[in-house]
Design an enzyme around this catalytic site. Structure first.
Site, PDB file in Angstrom:
ATOM      1  N   ASP A 294       1.010  -1.254  -0.024  1.00 26.89           N
ATOM      2  CA  ASP A 294       0.117  -0.055  -0.134  1.00 26.89           C
ATOM      3  C   ASP A 294       1.001   1.127   0.069  1.00 26.89           C
ATOM      4  O   ASP A 294       0.489   2.109   0.424  1.00 26.89           O
ATOM      5  CB  ASP A 294      -0.972  -0.057   1.319  1.00 26.89           C
ATOM      6  CG  ASP A 294      -0.047   0.136   2.638  1.00 26.89           C
ATOM      7  OD1 ASP A 294       1.042  -0.198   2.511  1.00 26.89           O
ATOM      8  OD2 ASP A 294      -0.912   0.377   3.492  1.00 26.89           O
ATOM      9  N   GLU A 295       2.017   1.120  -0.634  1.00 28.29           N
ATOM     10  CA  GLU A 295       3.147   2.382  -0.581  1.00 28.29           C
ATOM     11  C   GLU A 295       3.343   2.572  -1.937  1.00 28.29           C
ATOM     12  O   GLU A 295       3.312   1.748  -2.890  1.00 28.29           O
ATOM     13  CB  GLU A 295       4.322   1.863  -0.070  1.00 28.29           C
ATOM     14  CG  GLU A 295       4.276   1.341   1.352  1.00 28.29           C
ATOM     15  CD  GLU A 295       5.473   0.813   1.952  1.00 28.29           C
ATOM     16  OE1 GLU A 295       6.460   0.322   1.091  1.00 28.29           O
ATOM     17  OE2 GLU A 295       5.339   0.615   3.310  1.00 28.29           O
TER      18      GLU A 295
END
Length: 167
Positions: free
Chosen positions: A123-124
């Site tokens: 989720d980066e």
């Protein structure tokens, strides 16, 4: 009869040679396409289609050199989605993937010249922006915020992820 035989042999030899040349050209073209496809796969995120960590690092390295030569500033922005684990836990990984695809499409769609966004992990994300005036960077950050904080609809609901960012 010997002349006709010689002409037939020469003709068949020419056809074989031409076939070999055409096969070589087709094989070379297919190989080049395969190399391009493998390069695309190696430098792109499979889920979102955004550039990946490797491509982001290459881009930043190149932009550092460009920024120095053109007297520009370069901002590198780290982005970590907030509440993304909750989406996966409550709605499943399919919903999480849908959210990532939607956010990636938004990020890709808001880019202007001198801007770059990549997915570097779960989720980066990371972004880079070349600029001359701080107001350009602030405008970029505002567009990032809008893309990341606007609610995302997915099958089974909607969510607002938000993000923690560092510049």
């Amino acid at each position: 009869s010997h002349t006709a035989l010689a002409i037939a042999i020469a003709s068949v030899s020419s056809v074989i040679a031409a076939t070999g040349i055409i096969s070589f050209i087709i094989d070379t073209s297919a190989s080049q396409e395969m190399v391009q496809r493998l390069l695309q796969l190696a430098t792109s995120d499979a889920l979102t289609g955004l550039p990946n960590r490797v491509r982001f690092a290459e881009h930043v390295d190149a932009q550092i050199a460009v920024s120095k030569s053109k007297n520009l500033h370069l901002a590198v922005i780290g982005i970590d989605l907030d509440r993304f684990k909750d989406i996966n836990d409550l709605h499943g990984h399919g919903a999480g993937d849908a959210v990532l695809k939607t956010l990636s499409g938004r990020l890709r769609g808001m880019l202007k010249d001198g801007e770059f966004v990549a997915r570097i992990g779960g989720d980066e994300f990371a972004a880079a922006k070349s600029f001359t005036h701080k107001s350009e960077l602030i405008g970029f950050l505002d567009r990032l915020k809008e893309a990341l904080f606007t609610p995302v609809a997915f099958e089974g609901g909607d969510a607002t992820t938000g993000a923690s960012c560092g510049v």
